[in-house]
Design a protein around this motif. Structure first.
Motif, PDB file in Angstrom:
ATOM      1  N   UNK A   9       0.806  -1.232   0.000  1.00 33.23           N
ATOM      2  CA  UNK A   9       0.000   0.000   0.000  1.00 33.23           C
ATOM      3  C   UNK A   9       0.836   1.278   0.000  1.00 33.23           C
ATOM      4  N   UNK A  10       1.992   1.243  -0.635  1.00 34.28           N
ATOM      5  CA  UNK A  10       2.837   2.441  -0.682  1.00 34.28           C
ATOM      6  C   UNK A  10       2.238   3.478  -1.625  1.00 34.28           C
ATOM      7  N   UNK A  11       2.315   4.755  -1.237  1.00 36.62           N
ATOM      8  CA  UNK A  11       1.802   5.796  -2.137  1.00 36.62           C
ATOM      9  C   UNK A  11       2.665   5.939  -3.386  1.00 36.62           C
ATOM     10  N   UNK A  12       2.042   6.403  -4.433  1.00 35.59           N
ATOM     11  CA  UNK A  12       2.709   6.537  -5.730  1.00 35.59           C
ATOM     12  C   UNK A  12       3.974   7.384  -5.642  1.00 35.59           C
ATOM     13  N   UNK A  13       3.939   8.420  -4.807  1.00 37.17           N
ATOM     14  CA  UNK A  13       5.086   9.322  -4.688  1.00 37.17           C
ATOM     15  C   UNK A  13       6.342   8.583  -4.214  1.00 37.17           C
ATOM     16  N   UNK A  14       6.185   7.704  -3.228  1.00 39.36           N
ATOM     17  CA  UNK A  14       7.335   6.966  -2.707  1.00 39.36           C
ATOM     18  C   UNK A  14       7.792   5.884  -3.682  1.00 39.36           C
ATOM     19  N   UNK A  15       6.836   5.255  -4.351  1.00 36.98           N
ATOM     20  CA  UNK A  15       7.176   4.233  -5.347  1.00 36.98           C
ATOM     21  C   UNK A  15       8.049   4.839  -6.442  1.00 36.98           C
ATOM     22  N   UNK A  16       7.657   6.023  -6.897  1.00 35.74           N
ATOM     23  CA  UNK A  16       8.408   6.681  -7.967  1.00 35.74           C
ATOM     24  C   UNK A  16       9.746   7.223  -7.467  1.00 35.74           C
ATOM     25  N   UNK A  17       9.753   7.814  -6.286  1.00 38.36           N
ATOM     26  CA  UNK A  17      10.976   8.409  -5.746  1.00 38.36           C
ATOM     27  C   UNK A  17      12.076   7.375  -5.559  1.00 38.36           C
TER      28      UNK A  17
END
Length: 211
Positions: A9-17
């Motif tokens: 359930x990681x947010x998109x921002x952290x996945x991309x970063x």
């Protein structure tokens, strides 16, 4: 490379970063099947559940999906650390191992059975991602994550027993009594399994502060 199944359930921002790859589980709604977080949203799931008065089922990623996510990194000869929801809840971790074996790449694929779910997994994934970004070796990352696993405490409070009842996790009587008395149980993960603990009473805002 850090890869997690979609239950983190990681947010998109952290996945991309942190350049984390996500291997989706499947959500089954009636006869339809969707990739979690890719072909369906949380809002879609709640809407379908309310319209059909039942809860969707889930299943582990397919071996083909796992092979496809590993394959590009095999061609780069990269080590891969893969995180999965607790093996007591899903076959996700085993699917990852089978995919690595199918590619004859298991020496470079390290599967972590998180023994947790949701943000309990997410915390571990983020620790690994930060270490990888800082150039820590694969072996040391795996050792550190295994050492951290027993220190992760995942729990949450539910605002309604409706969905637990629909999913067969509490009886109709318990759901009815809980609704009348505004009971909100704390659900926690221990030794890879979910269980119910303390029960709070009142409005969710007050309950969260007590929790």
């Amino acid at each position: 490379k850090i890869i997690s199944d979609s239950t983190s359930d990681l947010p998109k921002e952290l996945i991309e970063k942190y350049d984390i790859d996500i291997l989706p589980l499947y959500v089954h709604m009636g006869d339809a099947e969707y990739k979690d977080g890719v072909e369906i949203t949380v809002e879609d799931i709640y809407k379908w559940s309310d319209e059909n008065n039942t809860t969707p089922k889930t299943s582990a990623p397919s071996i083909d999906d796992a092979i496809q996510i590993i394959e590009p990194y095999k061609s780069q000869n990269a080590d891969i650390i893969m995180f999965a929801i607790s093996e007591d809840m899903s076959a996700s971790a085993n699917v990852m191992r089978l995919a690595a074996d199918a590619l004859d790449y298991s020496d470079h694929v390290f599967v972590i059975n998180s023994e947790s779910l949701s943000t309990g997994i997410g915390q571990l994934v983020m620790e690994a991602a930060v270490m990888a970004e800082n150039g820590i070796s694969t072996e040391k990352i795996v050792q550190q994550i295994e050492a951290l696993k027993p220190r992760v405490r995942a729990s949450f409070v539910v605002d309604t027993l409706k969905y637990l009842h629909r999913g067969g996790r509490c009886s109709a009587t318990a759901a009815l009594v809980g609704g009348v008395f505004k009971l909100k149980p704390r659900i926690f993960v221990e030794n890879g399994k979910m269980d119910a603990g303390k029960k709070y009473r009142g409005k969710i805002e007050k309950v969260i502060l007590q929790y």
